[in-house]
Design a protein around this motif. Structure first.
Motif, PDB file in Angstrom:
ATOM      1  N   CYS A  17     -22.747 -15.876 -39.117  1.00  0.00           N
ATOM      2  CA  CYS A  17     -22.916 -15.417 -37.739  1.00  0.00           C
ATOM      3  C   CYS A  17     -23.811 -14.183 -37.675  1.00  0.00           C
ATOM      4  O   CYS A  17     -24.632 -14.062 -36.761  1.00  0.00           O
ATOM      5  N   GLU A  18     -23.671 -13.272 -38.624  1.00  0.00           N
ATOM      6  CA  GLU A  18     -24.538 -12.092 -38.653  1.00  0.00           C
ATOM      7  C   GLU A  18     -25.993 -12.488 -38.862  1.00  0.00           C
ATOM      8  O   GLU A  18     -26.887 -11.952 -38.206  1.00  0.00           O
ATOM      9  N   LYS A  19     -26.229 -13.414 -39.760  1.00  0.00           N
ATOM     10  CA  LYS A  19     -27.598 -13.868 -40.023  1.00  0.00           C
ATOM     11  C   LYS A  19     -28.180 -14.546 -38.782  1.00  0.00           C
ATOM     12  O   LYS A  19     -29.344 -14.304 -38.426  1.00  0.00           O
ATOM     13  N   CYS A  20     -27.397 -15.362 -38.119  1.00  0.00           N
ATOM     14  CA  CYS A  20     -27.850 -16.011 -36.894  1.00  0.00           C
ATOM     15  C   CYS A  20     -28.200 -14.956 -35.846  1.00  0.00           C
ATOM     16  O   CYS A  20     -29.232 -15.040 -35.185  1.00  0.00           O
ATOM     17  N   ALA A  21     -27.353 -13.945 -35.700  1.00  0.00           N
ATOM     18  CA  ALA A  21     -27.612 -12.877 -34.730  1.00  0.00           C
ATOM     19  C   ALA A  21     -28.917 -12.155 -35.052  1.00  0.00           C
ATOM     20  O   ALA A  21     -29.723 -11.886 -34.155  1.00  0.00           O
ATOM     21  N   GLU A  22     -29.141 -11.866 -36.318  1.00  0.00           N
ATOM     22  CA  GLU A  22     -30.377 -11.192 -36.723  1.00  0.00           C
ATOM     23  C   GLU A  22     -31.598 -12.023 -36.348  1.00  0.00           C
ATOM     24  O   GLU A  22     -32.600 -11.496 -35.856  1.00  0.00           O
ATOM     25  N   GLU A  23     -31.524 -13.311 -36.602  1.00  0.00           N
ATOM     26  CA  GLU A  23     -32.643 -14.206 -36.285  1.00  0.00           C
ATOM     27  C   GLU A  23     -32.866 -14.281 -34.772  1.00  0.00           C
ATOM     28  O   GLU A  23     -34.002 -14.177 -34.306  1.00  0.00           O
ATOM     29  N   CYS A  24     -31.798 -14.448 -34.020  1.00  0.00           N
ATOM     30  CA  CYS A  24     -31.929 -14.592 -32.570  1.00  0.00           C
ATOM     31  C   CYS A  24     -32.428 -13.302 -31.917  1.00  0.00           C
ATOM     32  O   CYS A  24     -33.158 -13.354 -30.926  1.00  0.00           O
ATOM     33  N   GLU A  25     -32.042 -12.161 -32.471  1.00  0.00           N
ATOM     34  CA  GLU A  25     -32.482 -10.889 -31.905  1.00  0.00           C
ATOM     35  C   GLU A  25     -33.988 -10.679 -32.009  1.00  0.00           C
ATOM     36  O   GLU A  25     -34.544  -9.847 -31.296  1.00  0.00           O
ATOM     37  N   MET A  26     -34.662 -11.431 -32.843  1.00  0.00           N
ATOM     38  CA  MET A  26     -36.108 -11.301 -32.983  1.00  0.00           C
ATOM     39  C   MET A  26     -36.859 -11.868 -31.780  1.00  0.00           C
ATOM     40  O   MET A  26     -38.030 -11.587 -31.589  1.00  0.00           O
TER      41      MET A  26
END
Length: 52
Positions: A17-26
């Motif tokens: 979930c953290e990795k997904c959040a990092e990607e989406c925040e871009m």
């Protein structure tokens, strides 16, 4: 206390979930920002479960 494997699953879920959040925040799109927010909430809940 959670069974051993359940704790591992919760920890893995938090990382995903953290990795997904990092990607989406871009991305500036509203739906991407909303996804990032929800993924961070999910990661937090998974960490709480892993700590039980």
């Amino acid at each position: 206390m959670l069974p051993h494997r359940a704790k591992e699953h919760c920890e893995l879920c938090a990382k995903i979930c953290e990795k997904c959040a990092e990607e989406c925040e871009m991305f500036k799109d509203e739906h991407c920002q909303k996804c990032a927010q929800i993924c961070r909430q999910c990661a937090e809940e998974c960490r709480k479960m892993a700590a039980m």
